[in-house]
Write a protein that holds these residues in place. Structure first.
Motif, short mmCIF file in Angstrom:
data_model
loop_
_atom_site.label_atom_id
_atom_site.label_comp_id
_atom_site.label_asym_id
_atom_site.label_seq_id
_atom_site.Cartn_x
_atom_site.Cartn_y
_atom_site.Cartn_z
N UNK A 177 0.83 -1.20 0.00
CA UNK A 177 0.00 0.00 0.00
C UNK A 177 0.87 1.26 0.00
N UNK A 178 1.97 1.21 0.72
CA UNK A 178 2.86 2.35 0.75
C UNK A 178 3.51 2.64 -0.59
N UNK A 179 3.79 1.61 -1.34
CA UNK A 179 4.40 1.78 -2.66
C UNK A 179 3.37 1.96 -3.76
N UNK A 180 2.09 1.83 -3.41
CA UNK A 180 1.04 1.84 -4.42
C UNK A 180 1.07 3.01 -5.39
N UNK A 181 1.08 4.25 -4.91
CA UNK A 181 1.05 5.39 -5.84
C UNK A 181 2.22 5.41 -6.83
N UNK A 182 3.41 5.16 -6.30
CA UNK A 182 4.59 5.14 -7.19
C UNK A 182 4.48 4.03 -8.22
N UNK A 183 4.14 2.82 -7.75
CA UNK A 183 4.06 1.68 -8.66
C UNK A 183 2.97 1.89 -9.70
N UNK A 184 1.85 2.46 -9.29
CA UNK A 184 0.76 2.73 -10.25
C UNK A 184 1.24 3.65 -11.36
N UNK A 185 1.94 4.71 -10.99
CA UNK A 185 2.45 5.63 -12.00
C UNK A 185 3.40 4.94 -12.97
N UNK A 186 4.28 4.11 -12.44
CA UNK A 186 5.25 3.43 -13.29
C UNK A 186 4.57 2.44 -14.24
N UNK A 192 6.10 -1.67 -18.77
CA UNK A 192 6.34 -2.91 -18.01
C UNK A 192 5.08 -3.79 -17.98
N UNK A 193 4.63 -4.25 -19.14
CA UNK A 193 3.35 -4.98 -19.20
C UNK A 193 3.35 -6.30 -18.43
N UNK A 194 4.48 -7.01 -18.46
CA UNK A 194 4.51 -8.30 -17.77
C UNK A 194 4.53 -8.10 -16.26
N UNK A 195 5.29 -7.10 -15.81
CA UNK A 195 5.30 -6.77 -14.39
C UNK A 195 3.91 -6.33 -13.95
N UNK A 196 3.25 -5.55 -14.78
CA UNK A 196 1.89 -5.09 -14.45
C UNK A 196 0.95 -6.27 -14.29
N UNK A 197 1.07 -7.25 -15.16
CA UNK A 197 0.20 -8.42 -15.06
C UNK A 197 0.46 -9.17 -13.75
N UNK A 198 1.72 -9.30 -13.38
CA UNK A 198 2.06 -9.98 -12.14
C UNK A 198 1.48 -9.24 -10.93
N UNK A 199 1.57 -7.92 -10.95
CA UNK A 199 1.08 -7.13 -9.83
C UNK A 199 -0.44 -7.18 -9.74
N UNK A 200 -1.10 -7.06 -10.88
CA UNK A 200 -2.56 -6.97 -10.90
C UNK A 200 -3.22 -8.33 -10.74
N UNK A 201 -2.69 -9.34 -11.44
CA UNK A 201 -3.35 -10.64 -11.46
C UNK A 201 -2.74 -11.65 -10.49
N UNK A 202 -1.53 -11.42 -10.07
CA UNK A 202 -0.84 -12.38 -9.23
C UNK A 202 -1.47 -12.48 -7.84
#
Length: 228
Positions: A177-186, A192-202
């Motif tokens: 949750x603390x990293x959420x805003x930064x990670x969302x922006x990135x 980083x589509x594969x990383x996004x999939x891991x974060x969202x769907x993992x």
């Protein structure tokens, strides 16, 4: 109770469990035992020998697991027993490191050559030598190396994550949750589509189940092919 190597090791392990290796010294150990520091040198030559003694006490627990697995399975067979022995030893090593986190710090460093450590090494090597796809001493060396690399890396990584959580006083959900805003922006940059999939769907993975799955995958890979 008279002073002995067993009593010294047991007390040192208790101190290391509570304070880590940085909190363990000959002076602190002597104070805990109620003797002068020089008295300990009648039993252990230096701190390195003390650590070796502590490590071998932990290996005694792991050795019992490997021995029980091999006897339960029947060591004369060429199929399941070798695998059961390796899996049991690997899981026992992880369990020991989670109970004694300092043990993880000493894995993968200087060789462990105490009698119980050698017993664990013998049981592991003997089991893998019976695995399909392992041919000759060279093949066995490579297989042991691959297994140990996974085991040390996985155990040390898990222990590091536990320590980090304690040190920061946050659980994984709070950390994310603390990293959420930064990670969302990135991730919204689309770079980083594969990383996004891991974060969202993992999903959150159970540590023990993940260790078992990855261990099985590694074991299948290093023993499942014929080597020349």
């Amino acid at each position: 109770m008279p002073l002995s190597r067993e009593k010294i090791a047991t007390t040192a392990i208790r101190l290391a469990d509570a304070h880590g290796l940085d909190g363990l010294s000959v002076r602190k150990l002597a104070k805990e035992l109620g003797v002068g520091p020089m008295r300990l040198y009648d039993y252990v030559a230096n701190r390195s020998e003390l650590l070796d003694l502590m490590v071998d006490v932990v290996y005694a627990r792991i050795a019992e697991t490997g021995s029980d697995s091999d006897s339960d399975s029947g060591s004369d067979s060429d199929s399941a027993p070798w695998r059961a022995t390796v899996l049991a030893i690997a899981h026992a090593t992880r369990a020991a490191a989670l109970d004694h986190e300092w043990f993880a710090d000493l894995l993968g460093g200087r060789p462990h050559l105490g009698p119980h450590a050698l017993a664990v090494g013998e049981a592991t090597a003997a089991a893998l030598s019976r695995a399909p796809g392992v041919r000759g001493v060279d093949g066995l060396q490579r297989t042991l190396g691959a297994l140990n690399a996974f085991l040390v890396g996985a155990v040390r990584s898990e222990v590091t994550e536990r320590r980090t959580a304690r040190a920061t006083g946050t659980d994984e959900a709070a950390f994310q949750a603390g990293l959420g805003p930064y990670l969302t922006r990135m991730l919204q940059t689309g770079k980083y589509p594969t990383v996004a999939r891991l974060v969202i769907e993992g999903a959150h993975l159970d540590a023990e189940e993940t260790f078992d799955h990855n261990l099985t995958t590694v074991l299948d890979g290093i023993t499942g092919r014929s080597r020349t």
